[in-house]
Design an enzyme around this catalytic site. Structure first.
Site, PDB file in Angstrom:
ATOM      1  N   HIS A  18       0.845  -1.210   0.000  1.00  0.00           N
ATOM      2  CA  HIS A  18       0.000   0.000   0.000  1.00  0.00           C
ATOM      3  C   HIS A  18       0.882   1.263   0.000  1.00  0.00           C
ATOM      4  CE1 HIS A  18      -3.134  -2.592   2.301  1.00  0.00           C
ATOM      5  NE2 HIS A  18      -3.581  -2.440   1.075  1.00  0.00           N
ATOM      6  N   LYS A  42     -17.509  -7.118   8.057  1.00  0.00           N
ATOM      7  CA  LYS A  42     -16.637  -8.092   8.717  1.00  0.00           C
ATOM      8  C   LYS A  42     -15.907  -7.502   9.925  1.00  0.00           C
ATOM      9  CE  LYS A  42     -13.168  -7.227   5.214  1.00  0.00           C
ATOM     10  NZ  LYS A  42     -12.857  -7.470   3.858  1.00  0.00           N
ATOM     11  N   ARG A  91      -1.826  -5.891  -8.283  1.00  0.00           N
ATOM     12  CA  ARG A  91      -0.595  -6.655  -8.014  1.00  0.00           C
ATOM     13  C   ARG A  91      -0.383  -7.751  -9.029  1.00  0.00           C
ATOM     14  NH1 ARG A  91      -2.774  -7.974  -2.175  1.00  0.00           N
ATOM     15  NH2 ARG A  91      -4.539  -8.136  -3.598  1.00  0.00           N
ATOM     16  N   SER A 129      -3.116  -7.697   3.022  1.00  0.00           N
ATOM     17  CA  SER A 129      -3.431  -7.515   4.448  1.00  0.00           C
ATOM     18  C   SER A 129      -3.919  -8.839   5.047  1.00  0.00           C
ATOM     19  CB  SER A 129      -4.504  -6.449   4.628  1.00  0.00           C
ATOM     20  OG  SER A 129      -4.041  -5.200   4.189  1.00  0.00           O
TER      21      SER A 129
END
Ligand code: PNS
Length: 160
Positions: A18, A42, A91, A129
């Site tokens: 990030h 979540k 990515r 993450s």
């Protein structure tokens, strides 16, 4: 007129990927606002406030990078702060479908906003993450994957 890019995400926690993306983005825009989504269903590892603190510490050296949070639609937030660009990272090919879908939906909702994709350094292409959380939870080291303050926060969270 200053060009403002919003870099939205969950950032639970922020990774070196990030930050690499933010660093690239900030050389092309006058201001980059890293904006944490508030209304996630979540259960996060770090609260929004903790994530904002960790992010702020990590980007403190960059004067044109700010940290914020938002609720509701990203496009409404972007309009509110005067952003003209949504910054996102790709990515690998596996990111593409999800990112395209979001970009198209955001374009439908707000045609004047442009989504700009940047590619992080290949050194960070495998970092997410979710994997960082898993590694840290299972006792592995997050060194090199996330900034030092986040390494410490993960150690505290899982040891404490
Ligand atoms: O880091 P993430 O979890 O991939 O980020 C996803 C995020 C926060 C960019 C996305 O969920 C989002 O923009 N949510 C806000 C709600 C919204 O605007 N939804 C409709 C457009 S897709």
């Amino acid at each position: 007129m200053s060009r403002i890019a919003v870099y939205p995400g969950t950032f639970d926690p922020v990774t070196n990927g990030h930050l690499d993306l933010t660093d690239r983005g900030r050389t092309h825009f006058d201001r980059v606002i890293m904006a944490i989504l508030r209304n996630e269903d979540k259960q996060p590892l770090f609260s929004v406030e903790e994530r904002m603190d960790l992010l702020r510490e990590a980007v403190t050296v960059w004067s044109n990078v700010e940290v914020d949070s938002f609720d509701g639609l990203l496009v409404d937030y972007a309009r509110r702060i005067g952003a003209t660009v949504i910054l996102r990272g790709i990515r690998a090919a596996s990111d593409f479908e999800y990112e395209m879908q979001m970009a198209m939906m955001n374009r439908k909702l707000a045609p004047e906003l442009e989504t700009v994709f940047l590619v992080p350094s290949e050194a960070y292409s495998y970092i997410s993450s979710r994997l960082v959380r898993e590694v840290a939870r299972l006792g592995g080291s997050a060194e090199g994957l996330v900034p030092d303050n986040v390494v410490r926060a993960l150690e505290d969270r899982f040891r404490g």
